[in-house]
Design a protein around this motif. Sequence first.
Motif, PDB file in Angstrom:
ATOM      1  N   PHE A   1      16.675  94.466 -54.633  1.00  0.00           N
ATOM      2  CA  PHE A   1      15.463  94.069 -53.922  1.00  0.00           C
ATOM      3  C   PHE A   1      15.694  94.286 -52.430  1.00  0.00           C
ATOM      4  O   PHE A   1      16.753  94.000 -51.909  1.00  0.00           O
ATOM      5  N   ALA A   2      14.672  94.784 -51.726  1.00  0.00           N
ATOM      6  CA  ALA A   2      14.827  95.190 -50.315  1.00  0.00           C
ATOM      7  C   ALA A   2      15.879  96.292 -50.224  1.00  0.00           C
ATOM      8  O   ALA A   2      16.800  96.246 -49.416  1.00  0.00           O
ATOM      9  N   SER A   3      15.696  97.284 -51.076  1.00  0.00           N
ATOM     10  CA  SER A   3      16.683  98.357 -51.226  1.00  0.00           C
ATOM     11  C   SER A   3      16.670  99.341 -50.085  1.00  0.00           C
ATOM     12  O   SER A   3      17.565 100.163 -49.969  1.00  0.00           O
TER      13      SER A   3
ATOM     14  N   ALA B   1      13.209  97.750 -55.241  1.00  0.00           N
ATOM     15  CA  ALA B   1      11.951  97.241 -54.672  1.00  0.00           C
ATOM     16  C   ALA B   1      12.083  97.188 -53.164  1.00  0.00           C
ATOM     17  O   ALA B   1      13.162  96.894 -52.639  1.00  0.00           O
ATOM     18  N   ASP B   2      10.993  97.474 -52.484  1.00  0.00           N
ATOM     19  CA  ASP B   2      10.978  97.323 -51.030  1.00  0.00           C
ATOM     20  C   ASP B   2       9.534  97.272 -50.566  1.00  0.00           C
ATOM     21  O   ASP B   2       8.627  97.725 -51.260  1.00  0.00           O
ATOM     22  N   ILE B   3       9.376  96.702 -49.375  1.00  0.00           N
ATOM     23  CA  ILE B   3       8.041  96.667 -48.774  1.00  0.00           C
ATOM     24  C   ILE B   3       7.693  98.039 -48.206  1.00  0.00           C
ATOM     25  O   ILE B   3       6.527  98.341 -47.945  1.00  0.00           O
TER      26      ILE B   3
ATOM     27  N   LEU C   1      29.278  90.549 -47.526  1.00  0.00           N
ATOM     28  CA  LEU C   1      28.457  91.762 -47.576  1.00  0.00           C
ATOM     29  C   LEU C   1      28.292  92.324 -46.158  1.00  0.00           C
ATOM     30  O   LEU C   1      28.113  91.566 -45.201  1.00  0.00           O
ATOM     31  N   TYR C   2      28.312  93.632 -46.062  1.00  0.00           N
ATOM     32  CA  TYR C   2      28.220  94.330 -44.767  1.00  0.00           C
ATOM     33  C   TYR C   2      29.388  93.877 -43.875  1.00  0.00           C
ATOM     34  O   TYR C   2      30.388  93.395 -44.367  1.00  0.00           O
ATOM     35  N   GLU C   3      29.206  94.024 -42.552  1.00  0.00           N
ATOM     36  CA  GLU C   3      30.322  93.665 -41.671  1.00  0.00           C
ATOM     37  C   GLU C   3      30.420  92.168 -41.456  1.00  0.00           C
ATOM     38  O   GLU C   3      31.508  91.608 -41.386  1.00  0.00           O
TER      39      GLU C   3
END
Length: 396
Positions: free
Chosen positions: A95-97, A118-120, A253-255
Motif C-alpha cells: 500500500f502506498a507503493s 495501491a497508491d493515490i 525500514l529505510y534509513e
Amino acid sequence: MTAPDLSFDQVEPVISGFIDDYLHLHGLDPQRFRARPLPGCDEMFFKAILPNYEFDASISAFKFVESTIRLGEAYRQLVEGVFGSFDAVGPVLDFASGWGRLTRYLEQRLPVDKISVADIYHDAIDWQVSTFGVAGLHSTKDPALLAYAGRHDIVLAGSMFSHLPEGLFHAWLAKLYSLVSERGVLAFSVHDEAILPAGETMGPDGFHFLRFSESGSLELDIYGMSYVTDAFVGRAVERLGGGLSWRRFPKGLYENQDLYVIGAPGVDLSALKLGSTPMGGFETVATLSTGEVEFAGWAVERTPGADIVAARVFVDEVETLALSPITPRPDVQKHFPGSARAPVGWSFRLSPQQATPGATVRVRLESATGLMGYCYAQMPAPATFTYSGWSRRGLR
Ligand SMILES: C[S@@+](CC[C@H](N)C(=O)[O-])C[C@H]1O[C@@H](n2cnc3c(N)ncnc32)[C@H](O)[C@@H]1O
C-alpha cells in the motif's frame, strides 16, 4: 514538469557493474531488474534521491538499487519470521507503493498473481499493472471512500504513515488493518521522535505534523511530515482491538524510519526478529608515495543490540583483507539520530599487486544480525576514482 524516464542503460558502465554485483549477491536477476526504467514521474527518485546525490544519475541509480534491497531485506525477514518462507505466503499488498520500488524486488520472489499494489497516484498503479502484471488498486485521500475489502497475508505501508496527519493516521490504520488476512500482519513505517527536526516540539499526545513533503502534487492536508512516539502508536494499535500482538523495530525500514508490525488477532509476533541492514560507503581514496592506494569510509549499525562484527575487502571477488571498523565518526551521527550504535570509520590500503587499476573493490559489512551491507569502489588509475557514492542525507 516530468523528467524523462531514466533507463538503467544510461548508467555508467562501472556503476552498472556495481549494481549487477549487488543484485546478484541478493539472488536477484539483474537483467530483469534493469529491464524497467525509472519512470520520470517518480517523485521518490527524481525529487528525493537524485537531488540528494547532486543529480548524478548513475550514483542515484545505485542508491535506488541499494534502498530497494534494504527494503527487500526487511520484507524477507518479515516473511521468514511470520510465515517461514516466501513459498508459504499468500496474497500481499504493497500500500502506498509509489512507482513500485518494492515490486521490483517482490516480482522476483513471489508469483505476480500474489502481488497487489495501491497508491493515490493512479498513473503509478497503472504503470505497475502494465509493466509487472501485478493487481492494482487506485487509492483515495479518505479511507472511507476506498471500496476495497480484499484480504492479504502482508499489508505493508512503507513511508505513508510517516506523512499522514493525525486523523488520517488513525483512519488509514483501521482501514489497512481490515485488509489483513486471519493469519496475516500489517506493517507500516513512521518517523520516530528521535528524528524530529531541531526546534520542533513533540505534541502532548505524542504526535507532531509538519506541512512540507517531497510531493509536488499531494495536498499538505493529507500528506506532510509526521513524527510519533511509540506510546502514540501503542494507543493507536489499542484502538484496533485489545490484546493484539505488535512489535516496533527501530530504524527497521529505510534509513531512519521505525517499522511497526501488528498481527491479526491470535497471530503472535513475540518471537519476530527484524534487523536493519548495516549501512556505509566509501568517502576518500589517496594514492600514496609507496604506490599503495588508501581507501576510507564510514559504517553504521542501526539494529538495537547488534554490532558490525567484521568488514572484509574483496577485489574482483577475491577476499583480500579483513578489517575492524573502529574509528569513531561523530560527524556521521547527526544523519542517523537515535541509531543503536555510533557510526564508525574504516580505512585500508591495497598495493598494486593486490589490485590492478579498474578492479572492483567491495567492502562487506557484516552485522551480528547476519545482515550484510556492501560498499563499492573501483581501484583507480592514477588520478581517477569511481565509487558507488554516498550521502548521509535522508532517503525515504
Ligand atoms: C514516500 S512515498 C513511498 C513509496 C513507496 N512505499 C516506496 O518505498 O518507494 C509515499 C507514497 O505514499 C503515497 N500515498 C500518500 N497518500 C496516500 C493514500 N491516501 N493512499 C495511497 N497512497 C498514498 C504517495 O502517493 C507516495 O507514493
